[in-house]
Write a protein that holds these residues in place. Structure first.
Motif: not given
Length: 267
Positions: A30-34, A36-42, A67-68, A92-100
């Motif tokens: 919810e923080w990422v979405r609010a 507009g953060a972009r989080l990538v986890v490898v 989160a996808r 790669l994620p756009a604003a408010g997205e998490i990519v694993l």
């Protein structure tokens, strides 16, 4: 503790802590979405090291629109002619997205290099370009976290054996997985060389000891949460409305529709 194998974490302790961490993962989402953060986890590591099961626990209660999972198949003929990182960039994620990333661009440093699917020149170019590529991601504001799941040869062998005997997990075994058994040391050398070149200050590697999958999942999730400066975002206030009074609607006769057979009734 180094040199001493820790006892397997009891299930009750594991499940209690996992639930607590998964609640925090929802807050992180919810923080990422609010924000507009972009989080990538490898997620990288040896075959059967527990990457997939950890990803499953991370995403279990997250919104798939936020989160996808990116688990790319082998490249097409066209993709083989592109800049190596090109097909990963579009995931790669756009604003408010998490990519694993369930395996990532590091395929070139591992399986492609060890199995001879890329040339020596391509491998060396990757080792030079990867830190530059990742610094660009971080400089652009992407939160990049990289986890290497480490498993012993004995535990990997045991997991392969269980997969071979389990009809629900047999699909996880491929000829490439079995080939990794005979190339254990080659993969070790490739991993060591990869870390030398790509464990950079801007995008460091974090090693997860994963002989005990329960510990590995909790340790990885807890570290991820600690590494991101998220805070709880107050949820919107929702009120469950009263159902309106019936206005005469009648459901069509059941025999006009085809129902799934009641398999459960025969159990």
């Amino acid at each position: 503790m180094a040199g001493k194998k820790a006892a397997r974490l009891p299930r009750e302790v594991y499940e209690r802590e996992l639930r607590s961490l998964q609640i925090e993962l929802v807050k992180l989402q919810e923080w990422v979405r609010a924000e507009g953060a972009r989080l990538v986890v490898v997620f990288e590591g040896r075959d059967a090291a527990g990457k997939g099961s950890t990803i499953k626990r991370v995403t279990e209660f997250l919104n798939p629109r936020v989160a996808r999972i990116a688990a790319l198949p082998k490249p097409t003929e066209r993709e083989r002619t592109q800049w190596y990182f090109q097909r990963y960039v579009e995931h790669l994620p756009a604003a408010g997205e998490i990519v694993l990333f369930d395996r990532s661009w590091y395929n070139r440093a591992g399986v492609e290099h060890v199995m001879g699917f890329c040339t020596k020149e391509e491998h060396q170019r990757f080792l030079r370009q990867c830190p530059v590529f990742e610094r660009m991601l971080v400089e652009d504001g992407i939160l990049l976290r990289k986890y290497w799941f480490s498993v012993s040869d004995a535990e990997q062998q045991a997991r392969f054996k269980r997969r071979l005997d389990d009809p629900l997990r047999r699909w996880k075994l491929s000829p490439m997985d079995l080939e990794s058994i005979t190339r254990w040391e080659a993969y070790s050398r490739a991993k060591d060389e990869m870390l030398v070149h790509t464990d950079v200050v801007e995008a460091p590697w974090f090693v997860v000891e994963s002989d005990d999958k329960r510990r590995a999942r909790l340790n990885m999730i807890a570290h991820l949460l600690d590494s991101v400066p998220y805070h709880e975002v107050p949820p919107p206030v929702l009120d469950l409305p009263e159902r309106p009074r019936a206005t005469g609607y009648e459901r069509p006769p059941r025999d006009l529709q085809t129902y799934v057979p009641d398999h459960a009734a025969d159990l």
